[in-house]
Design an enzyme around this catalytic site. Structure first.
Site, PDB file in Angstrom:
ATOM      1  N   HIS A  55     -34.468 -48.040 -36.542  1.00  0.00           N
ATOM      2  CA  HIS A  55     -34.814 -47.214 -37.561  1.00  0.00           C
ATOM      3  C   HIS A  55     -33.446 -47.085 -38.560  1.00  0.00           C
ATOM      4  CE1 HIS A  55     -35.613 -43.224 -39.918  1.00  0.00           C
ATOM      5  NE2 HIS A  55     -36.301 -44.058 -40.357  1.00  0.00           N
TER       6      HIS A  55
ATOM      7  N   HIS B 255     -31.706 -45.869 -47.952  1.00  0.00           N
ATOM      8  CA  HIS B 255     -32.731 -45.074 -47.714  1.00  0.00           C
ATOM      9  C   HIS B 255     -33.413 -44.564 -49.134  1.00  0.00           C
ATOM     10  CE1 HIS B 255     -34.592 -40.938 -46.626  1.00  0.00           C
ATOM     11  NE2 HIS B 255     -35.182 -41.696 -45.860  1.00  0.00           N
TER      12      HIS B 255
END
Lengths: 379, 379
Positions: free
Chosen positions: B51, B93
């Protein structure tokens, strides 16, 4: 005549026709000119040698530490290499396995614990020469200095012990990824010790490098040693560039020289005369950084010595070790005020002083700080 | 008949000899069987999706974080992707740059600071859509949660913001290095927001992936989104596998569904009926892990729901997010006693409960803990 290949003076006498052909070729390598060649011109300068990988951030001598170093901009990945019982070359700082692996937590290896002399010191622990590669592959790497590097210790157990071949494979893949050369800079550890065990590393390492296409002085590879005799032997085995390391205590002799009783010390090797001898077999010299800029009694950087000038006068490249960014390793004027053992100081400040002193490259645990001090890549 | 290619029923009638050849082929794809195909069978199982890279150890969404993840054993590298002003796909992100870069320290960009609505929230900061790639390349990545991850914050400034192409190049090189496939798992962030700006990411991303040889469901790639409409559009653009993400709050709608006024919520999408609809366009579903094992009021793991069974019944793979090893993210029974915000707990304990619940893969910030929980690679 390619300047990268050295300059050769070729004298030829050819008698042709029906007469007997007499061909005399006198090939004289003009050492001083030839060794001015910069075989690292495809890399940035000064050369960033990632000491045991990005070992300031990830447990040393792991594929993770090497990969991180490359993404941070390292030119060369630096593994120390030792031998397994079954003749495989692996990356560890020491043959003593308990310093950087969890071997002590493996009950099945409890009976391998022993006490022995290595390079004149009596050591107790587990040693690579008593383990096969398959056995070592069941161990996991741990951080060597967890108090100083708790951020690294988070990764205890994440990596195994890599072989030299795995490091070569990593570097070659990362060259594809990053579109630039990634060199490798192996150090043969404890050469005399392994020779005495019948596990001499010199020939197997050279064979492995040749097999992987690293041949000649242009190959992006160096072989390092703190000893002398093995470097002279290597000079006859390969054209790969060699680097003579100089231990930090000038009164100490290289282990092989001590055994031979020559009386040669690192301090003598670091003189203009000593460097001239090194230039006969090595391309580069790797001194403790104190030979270049010693520290004052207050722990600050002092005045640069003539070391770099003396080395350059005999065409040796100069790659000092080891630049580390934690306060405890820095000259006092570059330390930060944070009292934590993990706190980082102004590593770029120290590095810039060494760049100004004319070094050609350096070994660092913190490749990002080196890049920051060096600025944009110059070739 | 290759099971990876789906199962096809072929009916052929061939008349030979001097007669006219009549060939009728009825090719009927038996969807339910076909979608049982495991296109990830070259990877370990359950699938380790790193991730934002190994973001537990290195600032997220950097080449360093991705490279470290691969060396730790990650099967897939997971970048979130956003658009630059000039149409380049980069990994961050958020489109809000100040969360993970040093943009606030760049006086030349002070006038780009602004306040705007993104996905229904009013945000103030610097945004990727206002910067060219060349401008973004002058910024350096910083750690998003430095109090929890001070070990990562040591590397603030070490990396730039990578493009999607650089991540692809990294993965392809590391496949050579590590002798195994390394997949990529991009998430299209804020799809509606970028569409409204005329910077829709769907087609450029698909074009980039196709150009790099990622085609069809066997390619080691997934495209993720928290929205629905763009996944349905992607289904018509490419055979690359799609994954529908489900937000953690079941009462929330996907942004596009809110705008369309359909009333659809993530909670409805997570029902057996909702999953059946998702299976029409997606290969996999990526729920917040609470849909699979909710936590009790004491913060412990509760009883598994029927989510995995319901998803598998319609041949959806299940890849929940996000597994993190610091205490603050763990169910209370797996926390260690160390009160430091950086302290790690028994991440493997939580992961094993989810493996037992039948998941096919998971998103984690700590790939090494996932490998440790999973044990040796099974294919």
């Amino acid at each position: 005549m390619n300047s990268r290949m050295g300059i050769w003076v070729v004298v030829g006498l050819i008698a042709a026709g029906g007469l007997t052909a007499a061909i005399a070729l006198a090939v004289v390598r003009r050492t001083s000119d030839a060794e001015n060649v910069d075989y690292d011109r495809d890399f940035c300068h000064p050369l960033l040698i990632a000491h045991r990988g990005a070992s300031g951030y990830v447990p040393e001598h792991t594929l993770g530490a090497y990969a991180l170093a490359a993404t941070m901009g390292a030119d060369y990945l630096e593994p120390d290499v030792v031998m397994t019982k079954d003749g495989h070359i692996i990356a560890r700082h020491d043959n003593k396995l308990d310093i950087t692996t969890n071997v002590a937590q493996h009950p099945e290896f409890a009976d391998r614990y022993k006490t022995q002399m290595v390079d004149g010191s009596t050591l107790s622990g587990w040693f690579t020469e008593d383990f096969t590669l398959a056995e070592i592959k069941t161990l996991r790497a741990i951080e060597r200095i967890p108090t100083t590097r708790p951020g690294n210790a988070r990764m205890d157990g994440a990596f195994d012990v890599p072989t030299m071949q795995e490091i070569i494979d990593l570097a070659k893949g990362l060259e594809v990824s990053l579109h630039r050369p990634i060199g490798i800079y192996p150090e043969i550890k404890h050469p005399t010790h392994f020779q005495r065990l019948g596990l001499a590393m010199e020939k197997p390492l050279v064979d492995l490098l040749h097999k992987n296409g690293y041949r000649g002085p242009e190959a992006p590879i160096y072989i390092q040693s703190f000893e002398v005799s093995n470097l002279k032997e290597l000079k006859n085995m390969t054209d790969i560039r060699l680097i003579q390391l100089l231990g930090g205590n000038p009164n100490n002799p290289p282990v092989d020289q001590f055994i031979l009783g020559t009386g040669l010390t690192y301090g003598q090797m670091a003189t203009a005369e000593g460097l001239k001898d090194i230039a006969e077999y090595a391309y580069s010299v790797g001194p403790d950084k104190g030979y270049i800029i010693p520290r004052t009694s207050e722990g600050k950087l002092g005045e640069p010595t003539s070391f770099v000038k003396d080395a350059h006068a005999v065409n040796l490249k100069v790659h000092p070790y080891t630049f580390r960014s934690e306060n405890s390793f820095l000259p006092v004027e570059f330390r930060s005020e944070d009292p934590s053992p993990a706190a980082l100081g102004d590593a770029a400040g120290e590095l810039k002083a060494f760049f100004d002193a004319g070094i050609d490259g350096a070994f660092t645990d913190h490749p990002d700080d080196f890049v920051s001090a060096r600025g944009p890549c110059r070739k």
